[in-house]
Every structure is written in C-alpha cells, then in structure tokens.
Design an enzyme around this catalytic site. Structure first.
Site, PDB file in Angstrom:
ATOM      1  N   GLU A  38      14.349  27.954  25.203  1.00 41.11           N
ATOM      2  CA  GLU A  38      15.413  27.163  24.563  1.00 41.11           C
ATOM      3  C   GLU A  38      16.376  28.026  23.730  1.00 41.11           C
ATOM      4  O   GLU A  38      16.148  28.270  22.549  1.00 41.11           O
ATOM      5  CB  GLU A  38      14.801  26.081  23.655  1.00 41.11           C
ATOM      6  CG  GLU A  38      15.863  25.212  22.986  1.00 41.11           C
ATOM      7  CD  GLU A  38      15.300  24.109  22.077  1.00 41.11           C
ATOM      8  OE1 GLU A  38      14.076  24.052  21.891  1.00 41.11           O
ATOM      9  OE2 GLU A  38      16.105  23.328  21.566  1.00 41.11           O
ATOM     10  N   LYS A  73      15.909  25.107  28.505  1.00 45.14           N
ATOM     11  CA  LYS A  73      16.362  23.999  27.645  1.00 45.14           C
ATOM     12  C   LYS A  73      17.613  24.444  26.892  1.00 45.14           C
ATOM     13  O   LYS A  73      17.537  24.953  25.771  1.00 45.14           O
ATOM     14  CB  LYS A  73      15.233  23.616  26.682  1.00 45.14           C
ATOM     15  CG  LYS A  73      15.616  22.544  25.670  1.00 45.14           C
ATOM     16  CD  LYS A  73      14.399  21.937  25.006  1.00 45.14           C
ATOM     17  CE  LYS A  73      14.782  21.027  23.868  1.00 45.14           C
ATOM     18  NZ  LYS A  73      13.708  20.157  23.422  1.00 45.14           N
TER      19      LYS A  73
HETATM   20  P1  13P Z   1      17.306  17.581  19.677  1.00 45.90           P
HETATM   21  O1  13P Z   1      17.387  16.807  20.980  1.00 45.90           O
HETATM   22  O2  13P Z   1      17.229  16.710  18.484  1.00 45.90           O
HETATM   23  O3  13P Z   1      18.344  18.652  19.598  1.00 45.90           O
HETATM   24  O4  13P Z   1      15.902  18.302  19.670  1.00 45.90           O
HETATM   25  C1  13P Z   1      15.445  18.951  20.763  1.00 45.90           C
HETATM   26  C2  13P Z   1      14.585  20.066  20.364  1.00 45.90           C
HETATM   27  O5  13P Z   1      13.476  20.155  20.784  1.00 45.90           O
HETATM   28  C3  13P Z   1      15.145  21.088  19.453  1.00 45.90           C
HETATM   29  O6  13P Z   1      14.308  22.213  19.452  1.00 45.90           O
END
Ligand code: 13P
Length: 343
Positions: free
Chosen positions: A179, A221
């Site tokens: 991510e 992500k």
């Molecule tokens: P949000 O969808 O609130 O951005 O959170 C996703 C997430 O896992 C952030 O690390």
C-alpha cells in the site's frame, strides 16, 4: 508450493464481486473515530465495535477478507470465539496490518517513513499461528509542491521497505498487500497526483522486482488519481477513472492479480462512484479492480452505532449496504439511485 498457496489466497481476496474491509485502525486512530461519536475508546469498546462489524449477516457475499489490528486479532467474540477463527468459519479471510506506523523521514520533515521491519519475522510467525492469511503495510507519500515533496529519497526509502516487507511475508506463505498511499490533502491538481502516483508506482515495482517478490502473490492497494482536497478545480468522476486506470496500466505488471483501492478520505459515495466508473469504462484490464476501504465502508456504521447496544442492527445494516454498493461497483453496475433503495 509456497507460490501456489499465496497466489490462490491473492486471487480469492479479489474475486468478483468481493472486496476487502480495512478494520485495522491503530488504537490512536480508532480513538479519533470514537471521539467523534462520544464513545470512550478502551479494550472492550473497541472489541464490541469490531464484533458488531464482523457479525454483520451475510457480509461474506461482498467481503472476501478483513484486515485486523494487532489488538483485534487477539480478541474474541462475546461467546469466546477468537476473531480470526470466527471470520474464517464465516467465509472471510483474516488479515493483519504489520507495519508499525509512520515517523518523520527526517527530523522536522513533513515527509513520512513507515517502520516495522524490526521483529517482523517474529510477528509474522505469531500472526500466522493466529490464523492470518494476508497482511498489509502502508507507506505514506505527501504532496507539497512548494517544498518539492515527495523527494526521491522519500519514494526510494518507502519503496524499499514495502518490497522487503512483501518478500518476508511471502516467505511465511501469506499475501502481502502493498500500500503506497499518495495522500489527497493539499492544493495540488489531479495532474500533479498523476505524476506523483506514477513515480511512486515506478519505484515500488522496481524494488519489488529487485527483491524477487512473486507478483502473482501480492495485491496492490493504491490511492486513486484524484485532485487534492483543497484544489480549486475538482476533477470529474470520469477523469479520475481514466487517469487512474492510465497510471496503473503504465506501471502495474499483468501478473498482479488485483488492485484494491484505499478510500483515503473520499466521501462514501465518491469512493463507490470512482470504482464503478473504472469498471464500467474498462472491461479488459489484466487485473481485478476492487476495494479495500476503511472509512468509506465504516463511516455510516460507526456514526449510527454511537456505542449503543440498541443501534447494533442499524449499524450492521449500514455496513452491509456500503459493502453491497461497492460490490456492484466492482462490476460497474452501481447507480447513485441504489443509495436510496432498501437493500
Ligand atoms: P481508508 O479507506 O480509510 O483510506 O483506509 C484504508 C486503509 O487501510 C488505510 O491504510
């Protein structure tokens, strides 16, 4: 052998029409959410809230996996069933956030660096025993053009950490969710976001390749390519969809089975609309496009719960509804009118 296992888990996590629920808020973050509804954040209130989410009836129709936090993966339902066991038995794959949060990249810097490689092997061993099948590590990339953020140093350092994390996780036969989040806050334009997301993904995949990460056994992500929250000109839904897919097509290899977006502070409806538009406009993408939302799935549930036992059902209905709407968006068949339908 290891390859087959992680590839299968990764595929299952993004199999249509499902997405992931991120319920891995750290103790600090969940406290901020609870403050907004005037609920004290303690071990039991956090457990009750997570139990409510996980016990939402038929959630597994739309949710393939749930990302947990260190405290949550060790908690149980009120009947004493450990959460990961409860989720697995109900057709939802348990996952775990394994990074240790972000610190300033340099003293006084507005840039961030995510920590957590120290002791990672030990934590992974423990989480695996507790039933986790996938993991998450979030890197934060801020845009501030007046300060030349992000710096090359920030992109390289975070990409290195993401790749080393991903490699280590695959050694434990779990799927790493990678991510790299380019943060929405700021006055930057959608084109600036495109440039930064592009440089970020380029560095991330360079490092993943260098670390010989099996790309068929990860999920990416990312943020969507979107206008900064304070940018005067907010791009249309169609422009967000087109630029996001263009950016991903340029950088994400076909081997990656799925891209599961974060919501990043978008409104619930916008997060659904954007995902829907991508899946409506682009039918032949090499990877699945789905969601791994935290706020955009949980916001209505948390605000209707308010810490009251009597509100559990409406709170669960709210999670069910957002999950179902985002599930429709994974096939591009969501309509804003669905927001007003009884589900
Ligand atoms: P949000 O969808 O609130 O951005 O959170 C996703 C997430 O896992 C952030 O690390």
């Amino acid at each position: 052998m290891t390859k087959n296992i992680v590839n299968e888990i990764a595929k299952k996590l993004c199999l249509s029409p499902k997405g992931i629920l991120a319920a891995d808020e750290s103790t600090n973050t969940i406290k901020k959410r609870f403050d907004m509804i005037d609920v004290e954040s303690n071990f039991e209130s956090r457990r009750s809230y997570r139990e409510l989410l996980f016990k939402t009836r038929n959630l597994n129709e739309f949710i393939s996996g749930i990302i947990l936090y260190d405290e949550t993966i060790k908690q149980s339902t009120s009947e004493g069933i450990p959460f990961p066991k409860y989720l697995s038995e109900n057709g939802i794959i348990p996952g775990i956030k394994v990074d240790k949060g972000a610190i300033p990249l340099d003293k006084d810097s507005g840039e961030k660096f995510t920590e957590g490689l120290d002791g990672l092997n030990k934590r992974l061993e423990e989480y695996k025993k507790l039933g986790a099948e996938f993991t998450k590590w979030r890197a934060i990339i801020n845009i501030d053009l007046s300060k030349n953020y992000p710096s090359l140093y920030c992109l390289e350092a975070n990409a290195f950490m993401l790749a080393r994390y991903a490699k280590t996780v695959q050694d434990y036969e779990m799927v790493p969710i990678v991510e790299p989040e380019v943060i929405m806050d700021g006055i930057h334009t959608i084109e600036d976001c495109y440039e930064v997301t592009s440089s970020t993904l380029k560095k991330v995949f360079e490092q993943l390749n260098l670390h010989q990460v099996n790309l068929s056994g990860i999920l990416l992500k990312p943020n969507m390519v979107i206008s900064g929250t304070k940018c005067e000109e907010q791009a249309s839904i169609e422009k967000v969809a087109k630029l996001t897919v263009q950016c991903l097509t340029e950088h994400v290899p076909k081997d990656v089975p799925g891209i599961v977006f974060l919501s990043g502070g978008q409104s619930n409806e916008k997060a659904t609309l954007h995902l829907n538009e991508m899946n409506k406009l682009f039918k032949d993408l090499p990877w699945k496009l789905s969601f791994s939302y935290g706020r955009a799935l949980q916001q209505p549930s948390i605000s209707s719960w308010k810490g009251e036992e009597n509100n559990i059902k409406i709170s669960q209905d709210a999670l069910f509804k957002r999950s179902k709407l985002n599930s429709s968006a994974t096939s591009g068949v969501y309509s804003p009118n669905d927001e007003h339908q009884m589900l």
